[in-house]
Structures are given as structure tokens and as C-alpha cells.
Design a protein around this motif. Structure first.
Motif, PDB file in Angstrom:
ATOM      1  N   ASP A  83      31.675  29.663  52.050  1.00 38.00           N
ATOM      2  CA  ASP A  83      30.988  30.887  52.653  1.00 38.00           C
ATOM      3  C   ASP A  83      32.188  31.995  52.690  1.00 38.00           C
ATOM      4  O   ASP A  83      32.166  32.941  53.335  1.00 38.00           O
ATOM      5  CB  ASP A  83      30.752  30.599  54.195  1.00 38.00           C
ATOM      6  N   TRP A  84      32.856  31.982  51.624  1.00 36.19           N
ATOM      7  CA  TRP A  84      33.716  32.726  51.291  1.00 36.19           C
ATOM      8  C   TRP A  84      33.612  34.223  51.384  1.00 36.19           C
ATOM      9  O   TRP A  84      34.170  35.377  51.567  1.00 36.19           O
ATOM     10  CB  TRP A  84      34.651  32.754  50.105  1.00 36.19           C
ATOM     11  N   LEU A  85      32.406  34.571  50.943  1.00 34.43           N
ATOM     12  CA  LEU A  85      31.950  35.978  50.653  1.00 34.43           C
ATOM     13  C   LEU A  85      30.843  36.541  51.647  1.00 34.43           C
ATOM     14  O   LEU A  85      30.010  37.272  51.505  1.00 34.43           O
ATOM     15  CB  LEU A  85      30.862  35.935  49.421  1.00 34.43           C
ATOM     16  N   VAL A 128      25.876  35.834  50.865  1.00 33.83           N
ATOM     17  CA  VAL A 128      25.984  35.507  49.465  1.00 33.83           C
ATOM     18  C   VAL A 128      26.139  34.146  48.990  1.00 33.83           C
ATOM     19  O   VAL A 128      27.328  33.432  49.541  1.00 33.83           O
ATOM     20  CB  VAL A 128      27.374  36.416  48.991  1.00 33.83           C
ATOM     21  N   ALA A 157      27.409  30.869  47.295  1.00 30.14           N
ATOM     22  CA  ALA A 157      28.259  30.463  46.473  1.00 30.14           C
ATOM     23  C   ALA A 157      28.600  29.404  46.479  1.00 30.14           C
ATOM     24  O   ALA A 157      28.608  28.484  47.677  1.00 30.14           O
ATOM     25  CB  ALA A 157      29.489  31.528  46.889  1.00 30.14           C
ATOM     26  N   ALA A 164      28.829  32.797  42.307  1.00 33.54           N
ATOM     27  CA  ALA A 164      28.327  33.505  43.508  1.00 33.54           C
ATOM     28  C   ALA A 164      26.930  34.246  42.941  1.00 33.54           C
ATOM     29  O   ALA A 164      26.886  34.452  41.910  1.00 33.54           O
ATOM     30  CB  ALA A 164      29.354  34.548  44.174  1.00 33.54           C
ATOM     31  N   PRO A 222      25.658  37.365  44.192  1.00 33.41           N
ATOM     32  CA  PRO A 222      25.447  38.384  45.382  1.00 33.41           C
ATOM     33  C   PRO A 222      24.307  39.328  45.380  1.00 33.41           C
ATOM     34  O   PRO A 222      24.202  40.174  46.345  1.00 33.41           O
ATOM     35  CB  PRO A 222      26.788  39.335  44.833  1.00 33.41           C
ATOM     36  N   GLN A 271      41.960  30.983  46.645  1.00 36.32           N
ATOM     37  CA  GLN A 271      40.553  31.708  47.097  1.00 36.32           C
ATOM     38  C   GLN A 271      40.521  33.092  47.224  1.00 36.32           C
ATOM     39  O   GLN A 271      39.465  33.926  46.933  1.00 36.32           O
ATOM     40  CB  GLN A 271      40.514  31.047  48.604  1.00 36.32           C
ATOM     41  N   GLN A 272      41.720  33.918  47.701  1.00 35.88           N
ATOM     42  CA  GLN A 272      41.645  35.250  47.878  1.00 35.88           C
ATOM     43  C   GLN A 272      41.643  35.963  46.327  1.00 35.88           C
ATOM     44  O   GLN A 272      40.912  36.948  46.205  1.00 35.88           O
ATOM     45  CB  GLN A 272      42.935  35.585  48.530  1.00 35.88           C
ATOM     46  N   VAL A 312      37.764  35.637  45.216  1.00 38.08           N
ATOM     47  CA  VAL A 312      36.978  36.461  45.936  1.00 38.08           C
ATOM     48  C   VAL A 312      37.006  37.796  45.527  1.00 38.08           C
ATOM     49  O   VAL A 312      36.208  38.713  45.237  1.00 38.08           O
ATOM     50  CB  VAL A 312      37.058  36.386  47.582  1.00 38.08           C
ATOM     51  N   GLU A 350      35.448  38.315  41.902  1.00 33.92           N
ATOM     52  CA  GLU A 350      33.942  38.256  42.260  1.00 33.92           C
ATOM     53  C   GLU A 350      33.568  39.856  42.665  1.00 33.92           C
ATOM     54  O   GLU A 350      32.703  40.331  42.385  1.00 33.92           O
ATOM     55  CB  GLU A 350      33.592  37.134  43.290  1.00 33.92           C
ATOM     56  N   GLN A 351      34.212  40.173  43.810  1.00 29.40           N
ATOM     57  CA  GLN A 351      33.945  41.449  44.382  1.00 29.40           C
ATOM     58  C   GLN A 351      34.069  42.399  43.527  1.00 29.40           C
ATOM     59  O   GLN A 351      33.007  43.601  43.309  1.00 29.40           O
ATOM     60  CB  GLN A 351      34.451  41.676  45.677  1.00 29.40           C
TER      61      GLN A 351
END
Length: 70
Positions: A8-10, A14, A16, A32, A34, A56-57, A60, A63-64
Motif C-alpha cells: 500500500d506504499w502508493l 493505487v 501495487a 503499480a 496508477p 521502498q522510498q 515509490v 514510480e511517481q
């Protein structure tokens, strides 16, 4: 090789999944969705062991950035 686990990082909107090592070594992958018509896959492979939170950071952030430009 390994199946991804739902993450659920996003945020809750979204879907993923990810394969990430607990010690930050090797290849980590985030897949992911989006938008309904968009799937983004990002991979990173740190040169040195990296804390899982930083991996993880990084996933993310990539991806963003990718989703914002597609």
C-alpha cells in the motif's frame, strides 16, 4: 522469479505489488497501476546493502516520476 506481495506504499487507490529484499541487496521491483490504462514497473539494484525503507522510498519515487510523465 518471486511473486510480488501486495503493498500500500502508493496509497489505497493505487493497486501495487513489490518484490524487495529485507536487507536492500539485489534487485527490488515495484509494479503499480496508477490509472486504469497505465501499469508502471520500476526496478532498482543498489550497489551496497541499503535499508529497506530507503529501497521502498526509491521505488515509490521512481514510480511517481514515471506515472507523472506518461
Amino acid at each position: 522469479g518471486d511473486p510480488g506481495l501486495a503493498v500500500d506504499w502508493l496509497g489505497p487507490d493505487v493497486p501495487a505489488c513489490a518484490v524487495a529484499s529485507s536487507d536492500g541487496s539485489g534487485v527490488s521491483v515495484l509494479l503499480a497501476r496508477p490509472a486504469t490504462d497505465l501499469v508502471v514497473e520500476v526496478r532498482i539494484s543498489p550497489d551496497v546493502p541499503t535499508p529497506a525503507a530507503e529501497v521502498q522510498q526509491g521505488l515509490v519515487g521512481l514510480e511517481q516520476a514515471a506515472a507523472a510523465h506518461l
